[in-house]
Write an enzyme that holds these catalytic residues in place. Structure first.
Site, PDB file in Angstrom:
ATOM      1  N   THR A   8       0.839  -1.201   0.000  1.00 27.21           N
ATOM      2  CA  THR A   8       0.000   0.000   0.000  1.00 27.21           C
ATOM      3  C   THR A   8       0.873   1.249   0.000  1.00 27.21           C
ATOM      4  O   THR A   8       0.663   2.177  -0.784  1.00 27.21           O
ATOM      5  CB  THR A   8      -0.947   0.002   1.221  1.00 27.21           C
ATOM      6  OG1 THR A   8      -1.930  -1.012   1.023  1.00 27.21           O
ATOM      7  CG2 THR A   8      -1.652   1.338   1.387  1.00 27.21           C
ATOM      8  N   GLN A  34       0.764  -9.605  -5.186  1.00 26.64           N
ATOM      9  CA  GLN A  34       0.236 -10.977  -5.195  1.00 26.64           C
ATOM     10  C   GLN A  34       1.084 -11.938  -6.017  1.00 26.64           C
ATOM     11  O   GLN A  34       0.999 -13.151  -5.813  1.00 26.64           O
ATOM     12  CB  GLN A  34      -1.209 -10.982  -5.732  1.00 26.64           C
ATOM     13  CG  GLN A  34      -2.215 -10.253  -4.854  1.00 26.64           C
ATOM     14  CD  GLN A  34      -2.636 -11.050  -3.634  1.00 26.64           C
ATOM     15  OE1 GLN A  34      -2.334 -12.249  -3.505  1.00 26.64           O
ATOM     16  NE2 GLN A  34      -3.329 -10.409  -2.708  1.00 26.64           N
ATOM     17  N   HIS A  48       4.139 -10.045   3.481  1.00 24.47           N
ATOM     18  CA  HIS A  48       3.238 -10.914   4.248  1.00 24.47           C
ATOM     19  C   HIS A  48       2.304 -11.765   3.393  1.00 24.47           C
ATOM     20  O   HIS A  48       1.581 -12.599   3.920  1.00 24.47           O
ATOM     21  CB  HIS A  48       2.456 -10.107   5.290  1.00 24.47           C
ATOM     22  CG  HIS A  48       1.315  -9.320   4.746  1.00 24.47           C
ATOM     23  ND1 HIS A  48       0.015  -9.700   4.941  1.00 24.47           N
ATOM     24  CD2 HIS A  48       1.279  -8.186   4.019  1.00 24.47           C
ATOM     25  CE1 HIS A  48      -0.776  -8.808   4.356  1.00 24.47           C
ATOM     26  NE2 HIS A  48      -0.040  -7.897   3.797  1.00 24.47           N
ATOM     27  N   THR A  73      13.294   5.564  10.122  1.00 28.08           N
ATOM     28  CA  THR A  73      14.176   4.448  10.459  1.00 28.08           C
ATOM     29  C   THR A  73      13.646   3.156   9.851  1.00 28.08           C
ATOM     30  O   THR A  73      12.454   2.863   9.928  1.00 28.08           O
ATOM     31  CB  THR A  73      14.276   4.302  11.990  1.00 28.08           C
ATOM     32  OG1 THR A  73      14.840   5.507  12.501  1.00 28.08           O
ATOM     33  CG2 THR A  73      15.144   3.111  12.384  1.00 28.08           C
ATOM     34  N   CYS A  91     -21.982  -6.663   1.599  1.00 24.70           N
ATOM     35  CA  CYS A  91     -22.282  -6.773   3.020  1.00 24.70           C
ATOM     36  C   CYS A  91     -21.062  -7.155   3.841  1.00 24.70           C
ATOM     37  O   CYS A  91     -21.043  -6.986   5.045  1.00 24.70           O
ATOM     38  CB  CYS A  91     -23.368  -7.808   3.240  1.00 24.70           C
ATOM     39  SG  CYS A  91     -24.813  -7.433   2.267  1.00 24.70           S
TER      40      CYS A  91
END
Lengths: 221, 411
Positions: free
Chosen positions: B77, B184, B206, B242, B331
């Site tokens: 991101t 990805q 990650h 840092t 939803c």
């Protein structure tokens, strides 16, 4: 950001009560639509003499809270007089679920509105009171419709949040100005769509124009 | 439902993955005894700097780049934000941005903001029903004032892997920079960024069994990006702050392992995904989203629409039964909007609402596939038995054999 449900919502969602249809139902309603992703169908038996809801069942297309709110709504309505049910607010549902996340409050509105809509239709059919042709498209009916539009960020109706700043009606054309205040922009689309949907559902409405305006903080009604 | 009960099958590796023990082991000393700041001039600082340099070299090698072309960030991101905003400040006269309509939220929301603030005009490229960008739409979208083209390499929801060579060559031909979010794809498919006509690329750790909170931005030599927040001149002055030393160490290790084991592990993961997809497609009234399992799709990604029921409800049932997945339903999103990826490839809202994404990793096995199939079958049956969505009444497109739906419903 995960959506967190109370244990009661999960309990009601995994073991919903009053699911299905009633063959000899004399009242029914379907609210919502597949495009919105939530829809509830109610079937009821209303005793014409006592006006008590003797039986009620539901079908649901929607998320966990849609299913949970519908299940709870049937439990609340069962055995009650229709006038009492007409006086219910979505709070009745959210309270018995120990609350709903703000973005899911609209589910409780759908669940309660579905009950009322079935009763209203039954009334039209079985008694001469309340004729639907008395409906008048004016500011009051528009505000009433907009009370069902929930700001997903706060879980409070846009009317209550004083977001509705201007309403103009001109032969089937409705113009509404919404002041977005502190609402996060990520909810703008949803609020605009919900507003449009609720207004387009009103009899006599042909065209809806919505203007979102920025502005300082909203003040609650 | 017997021996495979009471266990969890984590099939949401597209969201995040479990860190491998080897990676954890590599990180631990940097969370304790090796605590120096790489900017310090004493021995502890020098040690930390050396560790970062070595990680940078490893990572550069893993993606076919030079160490100087790697900027460590907090994740993909941030890398996406740095790429787009960094170029914006570098070229303030270029006020046109081109993106695909299936970008990650970070790129998509930057585009929305620029457009809303009047900073830039945004063109969204066309994609086909499998999510592949139409090269002609790219060719015709590029203008003299185009700042950048940004196209996600492997789509997080439907797994589509874009042909960056073809798209990049068009950009080269027209003299426009290309950025690609490779969060990805890295570690899952062979990637040699140095040889691709790509100028900037975002990565993270990650999604490939590394730690959270660390990623990288590849910036091709000679491409200039201006920092968009201020601080000390770390990371070539492009990304102050840092460095996340333990994260960076773990990132490099995770990359090394992913590449070392790629052939073997990804082949296995794709076989599992293939069996999962085949099994799920046997359920009635389903739709397969994205390209077929195989070389143009992220290994391990399966995305299915279960018609006439809603994704969040499916997800919650699967959760209770120990199968963890994600959904493109409105939803299940906190903004109440259906997945923009699924609507971009032409799904009706109602079909986006019923979508479930299963993403497998090297830590999954056949038992996970069997559990997912069993639990999904049960859940779909259960929810369809109570659905208010009656195909003929409410659907714009009814399955050719909707009658079987009723049969199913009344089982």
């Amino acid at each position: 950001m995960a959506i967190k449900y109370t244990p009661k919502v999960i309990q009601e969602f995994t073991n919903p009560e009053n699911v299905g249809e009633i063959e000899n139902a004399n009242a029914s309603s379907t609210e919502g639509s597949p495009a919105c992703g939530d829809m509830i169908t109610y079937n009821m038996i209303i005793n014409p003499d006592t006006k008590i809801i003797e039986d009620i069942k539901f079908r649901s297309y929607g998320c966990a809270s849609n299913i949970a709110t519908a299940s709870v709504a049937t439990k609340i309505a069962k055995g009650k007089h229709i006038d009492e049910v007409m006086g219910l607010t979505p709070k009745a549902v959210t309270e018995s679920l120990d609350g709903l996340p703000a973005v899911k409050i609209h589910c409780s509105v759908l669940a309660i509105n579905g009950l009322k809509s079935a009763i209203r239709k039954w009334n039209e059919k079985y008694s001469d009171m309340e004729k639907s042709d008395e409906f008048k498209l004016d500011e009051e009916t528009i505000v009433r419709a907009l009370r069902n539009v929930i700001n997903p960020e706060t879980g409070v109706s846009i009317v209550k949040m004083n977001m509705v700043r201007m309403i103009e009606i001109e032969t089937g054309k409705v113009y509404v100005e919404l002041m977005m205040g502190d609402t996060d922009e990520m909810f703008f689309n949803n609020i605009e769509e919900e507003t449009r949907e609720h207004l387009e559902d009103l009899p006599g409405v042909l065209n809806v124009i919505i203007k979102l305006t920025e502005g300082k903080s909203y003040s609650f009604e | 439902m017997s021996n495979i009960e009471n266990k969890v099958s984590y099939l949401d590796n597209g969201d995040s993955t479990r860190m491998l023990p080897e990676v954890l082991e590599e990180i631990l000393p940097y969370l304790s005894e090796h605590y120096g700041n790489p900017a310090s001039l004493h021995q502890f600082g020098l040690d930390a700097e050396e560790a970062i340099d070595s990680a940078r070299s490893k990572l550069a090698e893993a993606i076919g780049a030079k160490p100087a072309e790697i900027i460590f960030t907090s994740g993909a991101t941030e890398s996406n934000n740095l790429a787009l905003n960094g170029l914006r400040y570098q070229f303030p006269d270029k006020r046109h941005l081109i993106i695909s309509p299936i970008e990650h939220a970070s790129v998509d929301n930057i585009a929305k903001r620029w457009s809303r603030e009047g900073w830039a005009e945004v063109t969204k490229l066309k994609v086909n029903s499998e999510g592949f960008v139409d090269p002609d739409s790219l060719r015709s979208a590029i203008r003299d004032d185009t700042l950048l083209v940004s196209v996600i390499h492997g789509n997080m929801e439907i797994g589509t892997i874009q042909n960056l060579t073809e798209l990049g060559e068009i950009c080269r031909e027209k003299g426009v920079l290309l950025h690609s979010d490779c969060a990805q794809t890295f570690g899952k498919i062979p990637l040699n960024i140095g040889e691709l006509p790509v100028d900037l690329a975002s990565f993270n750790a990650h999604k490939m069994h590394g730690p959270k909170g660390v990623g990288a931005l590849y910036i091709r030599k000679k491409v200039k990006v201006r920092r968009y927040f201020e601080g000390s001149p770390q990371e070539h002055g492009v990304r102050p702050g840092t460095e996340n030393v333990p994260g960076i160490i773990g990132f490099a290790k995770a990359a090394e392992i992913a590449i070392r084991d790629m052939d073997k592990e990804m082949k296995r993961v794709d076989e599992l995904a293939g069996r999962l997809a085949d099994g799920l497609m046997e359920i009635e009234h389903v739709g397969f989203n994205g390209p077929p399992v195989g070389k143009n799709r992220l290994p391990g990604n399966v995305n299915i629409t279960f018609r006439y029921i809603e994704g969040e409800a499916i997800l919650m049932h699967l959760n209770i039964k120990g199968v963890y997945v994600s959904s493109g339903s409105a939803c299940s999103s906190t903004t109440l909007e259906p997945s923009h990826v699924l609507t971009a490839i032409g799904l009706l809202h109602e079909d986006a609402h019923g979508s479930i994404r299963y993403t497998l990793s090297r830590l999954n096995d056949e038992e996970d596939v069997q559990r997912a199939l069993q639990v999904t079958n049960e859940t779909v049956k259960q929810l369809r038995a109570m659905t208010a969505f009656i195909p003929e009444k409410h659907s714009k497109h009814v399955d050719e054999n909707a009658q079987t739906f009723y049969k199913h419903k009344n089982d």
